[in-house]
Enzyme design. Structure first.
Site, PDB file in Angstrom:
ATOM      1  CD  GLU A  80     -12.180  17.594  -0.160  1.00  0.00           C
ATOM      2  OE1 GLU A  80     -12.880  16.560  -0.145  1.00  0.00           O
ATOM      3  OE2 GLU A  80     -12.378  18.526  -0.940  1.00  0.00           O
TER       4      GLU A  80
ATOM      5  CG  HIS B 163     -14.608  18.834  -3.677  1.00  0.00           C
ATOM      6  ND1 HIS B 163     -14.465  18.147  -2.491  1.00  0.00           N
ATOM      7  CD2 HIS B 163     -15.794  18.451  -4.195  1.00  0.00           C
ATOM      8  CE1 HIS B 163     -15.534  17.391  -2.300  1.00  0.00           C
ATOM      9  NE2 HIS B 163     -16.352  17.550  -3.323  1.00  0.00           N
TER      10      HIS B 163
END
Lengths: 291, 378, 291, 378
Positions: free
Chosen positions: A210, A248
């Site tokens: 990611e 995150h």
């Protein structure tokens, strides 16, 4: 076979008497993981589910039960301390599930874990599930299947999505590993890929990256130089705006770097197909994998 | 959490960094009063949570009180990259003989704090990194020892080889910055520029600090540093509700469990030609209240024409999640179509529950995304 | 032969431009020690005595001159930092002469020195003099003589007194080593005794202890177990009152331990004669040493 | 440098340790006023730099103001092991349910700070160490990491296995004590006892701190903690003159260069049946002023009947030292005999200079010591 765990994995759960710790310990035990001890200061002498002894300290748990692996569910303020306690007690594998651990704490804990010779997975990760061997963490057992594919990911549910598709396509897994989405984590892509590459049971693997950092780029360079097994990747966050943390703590494009586009470019330059959609991962893997 | 220059300077000052005096004004009259207090010349500096303030005209040198009045008037209310200036920092102006960059951030690869410094101060470090990367000196800081005297002094001497007194000031500033970084739980801390006046005294005349959201719990005072006015109302409501939310400019509202899956959902909306309205991670719970909060935040945005739930039921059971969504939608008055994709444990039971409602079920991510885009376009 | 130094010892002096640093550097050079560099921040590019290049950092000194040993004369506030700088630059022997270094600084510097693999002597010590090889520190060259006796001491002038008597009796030295009188020092009695025991040129040695701590007791146990060479000892401070620091930061009887009587007892129990007077050392050594 | 309990408690309080309130009084009226302020019952505690205050009657529990008046009156002026009580600490009394010892010191062998703790609090740790060494728990603290959470908690749980809340308080106190130790540059820091009240709250009710003299330079405030009244006047004058001096009770004044040689000289005086009057290290210099200071301090002691210089000229030349001694003795009016032993570089020249004076030269330590004892006995 699997990476990082085997049939000798004996687990102590730190925070076993908490709500999440208790729930997931039951899930781990239901999957057949050898949970031999729990640890919660002040609860020493109790039994979890009537059978698993609880200790005040990890040191006691290790001494009394031969635990060699810790799974951590303690709150963020104590998580880095719990990691250090596990390492000091002699656990060689430490899986920290806790989300929200201050980064400075992890910076401090890391050299300690290294000095003690332990492997850390996480924090802020789903842990690892080696089908048929052990489940350490919160990955759902219902979606996995034994087989030849390795999977490593910075994400949680996105991992489940991909595992689900692998299993649905008949591609079982050696190990499904979530390394966590924080900026400072123990085991990173490179470590996992080295392990998958060395694991004879793993014939091919999938890497779910990611935005943020350059761990995917580093992994790409390593794969290009050292890995002959088929690898497919996916990168989440192509449409993420710069400067915003996407859930995150580590998923952020900052100063123009850490973009999905850069990562895709690096991976493709290393000969690794990058799927545009999660549903493209299995077809791409089948395409390059001559079984 | 990003904080303003004046707040970063307060943290720096508390760690002994040489920060010029300064105070914040929200009106022209306050700015003038502060300037009269500090003496002239002074600087009037917009306090907004973005870079490029100077280029945008948000930082002005004021030799006279008339200048203070004029520039404070112009700057207050100014729009800098979408940020409205509501405060200006009034601070004594100092003569600049030389400028340096000193910054620290978390280096993911070494898992340490990385000190970066450059004699090319006053310009954005990203620009220096692109145009002249060798001009950036780096020192990885071992957390077990902190920034050691000789490491800091080596950097200071390399930045300022001709003047050991200045090198010492730079070295001391780096060591103080490191303590500030660690003790404040920063994720980024910059002095740009650190300047020397013609008489050789060093000052940190600009300051940038980002705080680690994960560590705010142990700094109760820092919550007061949050600029609520500068925050997007939706993002603020989400934060207060414990949700991870980022506002985007599309029309498909997304509610997803898990950050990675939420990003992948946004990407897929984009892949199929749609525009996601947001990033939102509702977490692992099937709590209807959380769903209500999430829906409320998304529906505040008038652009949202369809809502997409993408839920992977791993440990959480799909029937529980379905019940949560159904309860939440019943508690609210919603007039945009809602697509729900539920997969995982007890998937069939979950979909059976949804079938009795007006919600649009979908089996795969791709199907759900395509359906949501189509409904949003109607 | 000697301990810790040889003909390849190449010295950088930290604080060479200070009064004491300059004076003792000239003395070291006059003895023939290879002083190849000096270090004082801000004085890089200068020459000491017209010949020794001065650098801003020890790293530069090591890179440019191949120095492998540092002798430190910097003020107390910077001494522990100077030790760490020398260790980081790759010096394998570091002799810190500086007196008055805060103990907490030494506690912090010690693991760093260990990690870098350097040997530290001092602080607050006269250093070491290997007759005919090198002089690192402030031991007076006029009193030494080449020969077969090793000498290790926590003291300065008391060491000179004993060296003087050895030399006067015709007993030359392999190495005279002052380890320093602070509570936290790098090389201690045990390290020095191990080295003397292993050094083929050292046939016998003398250990000059003093009150405080239990380094003499530890040394006694080691000698009893491992050393066949003749050893004689002397302990200063029999008449020191408890709880008072006798000049050296480490010379204090506290909580009833660290007394000269205890040390004497331990040494004698290990078969090591303990001289009552400094002048008895040489006769005692001759008595047990069958040459 | 040793400091008083009340000063140690101030350092502890500044690091967040739970110290009961308290203030110092120098008169009975002040003590009474303080007791009225804090409320009753309270403790009146002598502030002297020695142990065994309780046994000597220097610590009293006062349920009434009359008790405060009586005990403060008795304690102020009391002589405890040669220390005159000039101050009392008045502090609220707390009910004690249990007592612990927590202390830290420098461990020479590990070159680290050593934490020691025991459930046998309130008695001297040396006594516990002798009678029941297993009752003392130890934890060596790695300076790179500090006292870690699990190390402190392990100690807390071993001290207090039956009550995790108390264990946590003990652990927190140990971690704070370590920070206090390091930041104050202590060489010893003790809480003895750390107590719990019947309701389970922990308090550090006694405190002992020794500060590292070598580190006082970076704590300018600590010089004010020095109790000049409690210091021997000679030792104070020596400290102010930069000399290392310890007063003893003999009649042979000793001036020696180097601490080890100075101890050996004292020992030798004793060996030959004499009594050294002091320990004094005049250092490596041949500066006459330093010699004058040293002689002045020694001659303040009326017991001193002879003076013994024992100088080993290593780097310093003996003729220089001889000149320094001659000049110093000429500047002063001295009516005790002075023996001078000079050895080392330029020894002959030095002795030649002394030959022209009334000073008694000697060639060896033994000769010099015997001569000084003989002259002192006349």
């Amino acid at each position: 076979m699997a990476i990082f765990v085997d049939k000798d994995t004996r687990v102590v759960v730190q925070g076993i008497t908490g709500r999440d710790g208790g729930f997931h310990t039951r899930e781990m035990m239901a999957y057949g993981t050898r949970v031999v001890a729990g640890c919660t200061p002040g609860r020493g002498g109790q039994k979890f589910e009537g059978s698993v002894p609880v200790f005040d300290t990890v040191k006691q748990a290790v001494q009394e039960t031969g635990a060699n692996t810790s799974v951590i569910f303690v709150p963020p303020a104590g998580a880095a301390g719990a990691i250090m306690e596990a390492a000091d007690a002699g656990c060689t594998l430490i899986v920290c599930i806790t989300e929200g651990v201050p980064t400075v704490d992890m910076v401090k804990a890391w050299p300690y874990v290294q000095e003690k010779g332990a492997r850390l997975i996480g924090p802020n990760c789903p842990g690892l599930l080696a089908p048929g061997i052990a489940k350490l963490g919160i990955l759902p057992a219902s979606i996995v299947k034994e087989g030849p594919v390795g999977l490593v990911s910075r994400s949680g549910t996105l991992t489940y999505e991909v595992v689900f598709q692998l299993t649905a396509a008949g591609l079982g897994q050696t190990t499904c590993l979530g390394i966590g989405g924080d900026p400072v984590i123990g085991t990173n892509f490179l470590d996992a890929i080295e392990a998958f590459n060395a694991d004879p049971a793993t014939e091919a693997f999938v890497m779910i990256g990611e935005i943020g950092g350059d761990a995917e780029e580093k992994a790409a360079a390593y794969i290009k130089a050292h890995v002959k097994k088929p690898v497919v990747s996916f990168i989440a966050g192509r449409t993420a705006p710069p400067g915003k943390r996407m859930g995150h703590a580590g998923a952020i494009v900052s100063g123009g770097s850490g973009t999905a586009a850069e990562k895709k470019k690096a991976l493709e330059a290393a000969g690794i197909p990058v799927a545009d959609r999660p549903m493209d991962i299995v077809p791409k893997l089948k395409e390059i994998w001559k079984r | 959490m990003n904080i303003h220059e004046y707040q970063a300077k307060e943290i720096f000052a508390s760690h002994g960094l040489p920060v010029p005096g300064g105070k914040v004004a929200t009106t022209v009259d306050e700015a003038v009063a502060l300037a009269n207090g500090f003496g002239l010349p002074c600087m009037v500096k917009s306090q907004v949570l973005t870079g490029g303030r100077g280029k945008a005209g948000g930082i002005k040198f004021c030799p006279t009180i008339d200048d203070v009045r004029k520039h404070a008037g112009n700057i207050l209310g100014m729009d800098i990259k979408g940020h409205i200036v509501r405060k200006v920092l009034v601070t004594p102006a100092v003569d600049i003989a030389s400028e340096y960059y000193v910054g620290m951030l978390i280096d993911r690869n070494t898992k340490r704090v990385l000190l970066m410094a450059s004699a090319e101060g006053g310009v954005e470090i990203e620009q220096v990194a692109k145009e002249n990367p060798d001009a950036i000196l780096k020192q990885s800081i071992d957390p077990r020892y902190g920034l050691l005297d000789h490491e800091a002094m080596d950097m200071g001497l390399r930045l300022c080889p001709e003047d050991v007194k200045k090198a010492r000031q730079l070295a001391a500033a780096m060591q103080k910055l490191y303590r500030a970084f660690v003790e404040a739980d920063a994720s980024l801390a910059e002095i740009n520029p650190f300047i020397f006046t013609p008489d050789g005294t060093g000052h940190a005349i600009d300051a940038k600090v980002n705080l680690d959201d994960n560590a705010l719990f142990r700094h109760p005072g820092y919550e007061a540093l949050r600029d609520l006015e500068a925050e997007d109302p939706g993002e603020r409501a989400a934060r207060e509700a414990g949700l991870s939310f980022v506002k985007l400019s599309g029309n498909v509202g997304c509610l997803v469990n898990g950050a990675g899956l939420a990003m992948a959902t946004m990407d897929l909306v984009n892949y199929y030609g749609g525009q996601p309205a947001n990033f939102l991670d509702i977490g692992g719970s099937s709590n209807p209240e959380k769903v209500v909060n999430a829906l409320t935040i998304i529906l505040e945005d008038p652009e949202v024409k369809a809502i997409l739930f993408n839920i992977f039921g791993g440990i959480t059971r799909c029937d529980d999640v379905a019940n949560g969504i159904i309860k939440a939608t019943q508690m609210m008055d919603i007039n945009v179509p809602i697509v729900v994709r539920l997969t995982g444990t007890n998937e069939a039971e979950g979909r059976a529950l949804l079938a009795k409602t007006a919600l649009h079920p979908a089996q795969t991510m791709d199907e759900a995304v395509q359906k949501a885009i189509e409904l949003a376009g109607k």
